[in-house]
Write a protein that holds these residues in place. Structure first.
Motif, PDB file in Angstrom:
ATOM      1  N   ARG A  70       0.819  -1.212   0.000  1.00  0.00           N
ATOM      2  CA  ARG A  70       0.000   0.000   0.000  1.00  0.00           C
ATOM      3  C   ARG A  70       0.856   1.267   0.000  1.00  0.00           C
ATOM      4  O   ARG A  70       0.528   2.243  -0.685  1.00  0.00           O
ATOM      5  N   ILE A  71       1.959   1.249   0.707  1.00  0.00           N
ATOM      6  CA  ILE A  71       2.841   2.424   0.722  1.00  0.00           C
ATOM      7  C   ILE A  71       3.483   2.618  -0.656  1.00  0.00           C
ATOM      8  O   ILE A  71       3.705   3.756  -1.089  1.00  0.00           O
ATOM      9  N   LYS A  72       3.760   1.533  -1.363  1.00  0.00           N
ATOM     10  CA  LYS A  72       4.305   1.666  -2.722  1.00  0.00           C
ATOM     11  C   LYS A  72       3.313   2.399  -3.621  1.00  0.00           C
ATOM     12  O   LYS A  72       3.712   3.241  -4.435  1.00  0.00           O
ATOM     13  N   GLU A  73       2.041   2.086  -3.499  1.00  0.00           N
ATOM     14  CA  GLU A  73       1.025   2.775  -4.299  1.00  0.00           C
ATOM     15  C   GLU A  73       0.889   4.232  -3.869  1.00  0.00           C
ATOM     16  O   GLU A  73       0.703   5.127  -4.697  1.00  0.00           O
ATOM     17  N   VAL A  74       0.978   4.484  -2.574  1.00  0.00           N
ATOM     18  CA  VAL A  74       0.928   5.854  -2.074  1.00  0.00           C
ATOM     19  C   VAL A  74       2.073   6.668  -2.658  1.00  0.00           C
ATOM     20  O   VAL A  74       1.885   7.816  -3.099  1.00  0.00           O
ATOM     21  N   TYR A  75       3.262   6.098  -2.683  1.00  0.00           N
ATOM     22  CA  TYR A  75       4.430   6.797  -3.220  1.00  0.00           C
ATOM     23  C   TYR A  75       4.202   7.210  -4.675  1.00  0.00           C
ATOM     24  O   TYR A  75       4.524   8.321  -5.079  1.00  0.00           O
ATOM     25  N   ARG A  76       3.616   6.329  -5.451  1.00  0.00           N
ATOM     26  CA  ARG A  76       3.329   6.628  -6.851  1.00  0.00           C
ATOM     27  C   ARG A  76       2.336   7.782  -6.985  1.00  0.00           C
ATOM     28  O   ARG A  76       2.434   8.599  -7.908  1.00  0.00           O
ATOM     29  N   CYS A  77       1.373   7.841  -6.075  1.00  0.00           N
ATOM     30  CA  CYS A  77       0.339   8.877  -6.141  1.00  0.00           C
ATOM     31  C   CYS A  77       0.844  10.254  -5.718  1.00  0.00           C
ATOM     32  O   CYS A  77       0.214  11.268  -6.036  1.00  0.00           O
ATOM     33  N   LEU A  78       1.954  10.311  -5.007  1.00  0.00           N
ATOM     34  CA  LEU A  78       2.467  11.581  -4.514  1.00  0.00           C
ATOM     35  C   LEU A  78       3.095  12.412  -5.628  1.00  0.00           C
ATOM     36  O   LEU A  78       3.802  11.888  -6.490  1.00  0.00           O
ATOM     37  N   LYS A  79       2.864  13.715  -5.591  1.00  0.00           N
ATOM     38  CA  LYS A  79       3.562  14.627  -6.489  1.00  0.00           C
ATOM     39  C   LYS A  79       5.046  14.662  -6.127  1.00  0.00           C
ATOM     40  O   LYS A  79       5.432  14.280  -5.016  1.00  0.00           O
ATOM     41  N   PRO A  80       5.907  15.112  -7.034  1.00  0.00           N
ATOM     42  CA  PRO A  80       7.342  15.137  -6.746  1.00  0.00           C
ATOM     43  C   PRO A  80       7.721  15.946  -5.505  1.00  0.00           C
ATOM     44  O   PRO A  80       8.715  15.642  -4.844  1.00  0.00           O
ATOM     45  N   TYR A  95      10.209  -1.379  12.470  1.00  0.00           N
ATOM     46  CA  TYR A  95      10.148  -2.181  11.256  1.00  0.00           C
ATOM     47  C   TYR A  95       9.568  -1.376  10.094  1.00  0.00           C
ATOM     48  O   TYR A  95      10.012  -1.497   8.946  1.00  0.00           O
ATOM     49  N   ILE A  96       8.558  -0.563  10.380  1.00  0.00           N
ATOM     50  CA  ILE A  96       7.951   0.256   9.331  1.00  0.00           C
ATOM     51  C   ILE A  96       8.981   1.209   8.741  1.00  0.00           C
ATOM     52  O   ILE A  96       9.046   1.396   7.519  1.00  0.00           O
ATOM     53  N   ARG A  97       9.791   1.794   9.592  1.00  0.00           N
ATOM     54  CA  ARG A  97      10.804   2.737   9.090  1.00  0.00           C
ATOM     55  C   ARG A  97      11.881   2.023   8.283  1.00  0.00           C
ATOM     56  O   ARG A  97      12.205   2.438   7.168  1.00  0.00           O
ATOM     57  N   PRO A 103      13.367   2.027   2.470  1.00  0.00           N
ATOM     58  CA  PRO A 103      13.587   1.461   1.131  1.00  0.00           C
ATOM     59  C   PRO A 103      12.778   2.137   0.031  1.00  0.00           C
ATOM     60  O   PRO A 103      13.249   2.269  -1.099  1.00  0.00           O
ATOM     61  N   ILE A 104      11.552   2.570   0.319  1.00  0.00           N
ATOM     62  CA  ILE A 104      10.700   3.163  -0.715  1.00  0.00           C
ATOM     63  C   ILE A 104      11.065   4.624  -0.959  1.00  0.00           C
ATOM     64  O   ILE A 104      11.228   5.064  -2.108  1.00  0.00           O
ATOM     65  N   PHE A 105      11.211   5.416   0.099  1.00  0.00           N
ATOM     66  CA  PHE A 105      11.478   6.847  -0.038  1.00  0.00           C
ATOM     67  C   PHE A 105      12.968   7.178  -0.083  1.00  0.00           C
ATOM     68  O   PHE A 105      13.372   8.153  -0.723  1.00  0.00           O
ATOM     69  N   LYS A 108      17.501   9.479   3.147  1.00  0.00           N
ATOM     70  CA  LYS A 108      17.725  10.923   3.199  1.00  0.00           C
ATOM     71  C   LYS A 108      16.431  11.721   3.079  1.00  0.00           C
ATOM     72  O   LYS A 108      16.456  12.950   3.224  1.00  0.00           O
ATOM     73  N   GLN A 109      15.332  11.047   2.810  1.00  0.00           N
ATOM     74  CA  GLN A 109      14.059  11.747   2.636  1.00  0.00           C
ATOM     75  C   GLN A 109      13.238  11.820   3.921  1.00  0.00           C
ATOM     76  O   GLN A 109      12.131  12.342   3.918  1.00  0.00           O
ATOM     77  N   LEU A 110      13.787  11.292   4.994  1.00  0.00           N
ATOM     78  CA  LEU A 110      13.118  11.385   6.290  1.00  0.00           C
ATOM     79  C   LEU A 110      13.291  12.796   6.845  1.00  0.00           C
ATOM     80  O   LEU A 110      14.401  13.246   7.104  1.00  0.00           O
ATOM     81  N   LEU A 111      12.178  13.500   7.032  1.00  0.00           N
ATOM     82  CA  LEU A 111      12.216  14.875   7.526  1.00  0.00           C
ATOM     83  C   LEU A 111      12.125  14.932   9.044  1.00  0.00           C
ATOM     84  O   LEU A 111      12.835  15.718   9.678  1.00  0.00           O
TER      85      LEU A 111
END
Length: 301
Positions: A70-80, A95-97, A103-105, A108-111
């Motif tokens: 589900r997070i993979k699909e969410v990533y695709r739906c997000l604007k750049p 584990y989620i992190r 791995p998906i984001f 370095k993309q963790l704010l």
């Protein structure tokens, strides 16, 4: 393309797969926490008490695989330049992190790793009370929205000023004078913080507590989040007119706040009780929304 006011009943993976790429400015996810409990509420249709189940026959492995798809699909739906907020707790946050979000984001993309602290509920007799949730904030790209002025909170004074010296300027305004670390020239950095301007919250939030049973917001849906929490998240990360998606809409707090603050939104849930509760709250706002058990991508119509 108008994506506003879509309340969709069904499997969020199937629905997310139909949503076009790069459409969301922000996604908020409050999924099951791997608590291994069943959650109950009143279903007005048949009088049952089922809200959703957070039990997993295959244990943690099945849970993480289910959430990963589900997070993979969410990533695709997000604007750049969009961001994701994922709300979880101690049951699986590590584990989620490390197994899904990094791995998906990308690491370095963790704010932020936000600690949402509260003091309500029971206490353990054999360990420190677990009274915080974790909210991961990830950016998809190198740029993102952060509206600091929209979420400022009061700055404490006196003994609660947390360092520095309290002074008053020529206009009678009280400020906190703080000297920071030295710069490249060996000079100490100087900061002046005016109390009447407030401050941006740190990454530990102690001013947003869980909803008490008697709170006016309560709608008898388990795991309901307070509107103040979603207001901070939405106002910090989006502008008016932005598109927000919540694939686990639950009690509907995210879309209620989005509606109130003039954001476009899509809410998804497989629970009939969740759709009923969310619909009730939206109707109380006189919101213009479409509730459906099926979804067809706007790009195909």
């Amino acid at each position: 393309m108008n994506m506003n006011g879509q309340l969709l009943w069904g499997d969020n993976l199937t629905i997310l797969q139909q949503i076009p790429d790069n459409i969301a400015d922000m996604v908020y996810i409050d999924p099951p926490f791997f608590s291994n409990k069943d959650y109950k509420t009143y279903n007005k249709t048949d009088g049952s008490l089922s809200a959703f189940s957070d039990t997993w026959k295959g244990g943690l492995t099945d849970y993480l695989q289910w959430l990963h798809t589900r997070i993979k699909e969410v990533y695709r739906c997000l604007k750049p330049d969009a961001t994701l907020f994922l709300h979880c707790d101690w049951h699986a946050d590590a584990y989620i992190r490390t197994q899904i979000l990094d791995p998906i984001f990308g690491t370095k993309q963790l704010l932020n790793v936000i600690a949402l602290c509260y003091n309500m509920g029971g206490r353990s007799s054999n360990c420190f009370a677990r009274k915080k949730d974790t909210i991961f904030w990830y950016a998809k790209g190198k740029q993102w929205t952060f509206c600091a002025d929209a979420i400022k909170i009061p700055m404490d004074s006196g003994t609660k000023s947390f360092g520095g010296k309290l002074l008053t300027d020529a206009d009678g305004r009280v400020y906190r004078e703080v000297f920071g670390s030295k710069n490249s020239k060996g000079e100490k950095r100087y900061y002046r913080y005016y109390l009447d301007e407030g401050k941006v919250p740190e990454d530990w939030w102690i001013d947003i507590n869980s909803l008490q049973a008697s709170h006016s917001e309560r709608c008898d849906y388990p795991t309901q989040k307070p509107e103040a929490l979603l207001e901070r998240i939405i106002l910090a990360s989006t502008q008016k007119g932005a598109v927000i998606i919540d694939p686990f809409v639950g009690s509907g707090t995210s879309v209620v706040v989005a509606e109130r603050w003039q954001r476009q939104w899509i809410g998804i849930d497989c629970s009939e009780a969740a759709i009923q509760t969310t619909s009730m709250r939206l109707k109380a706002l006189s919101a213009d929304f479409r509730c459906s058990s099926t979804y067809t991508s706007p790009s195909a119509t």
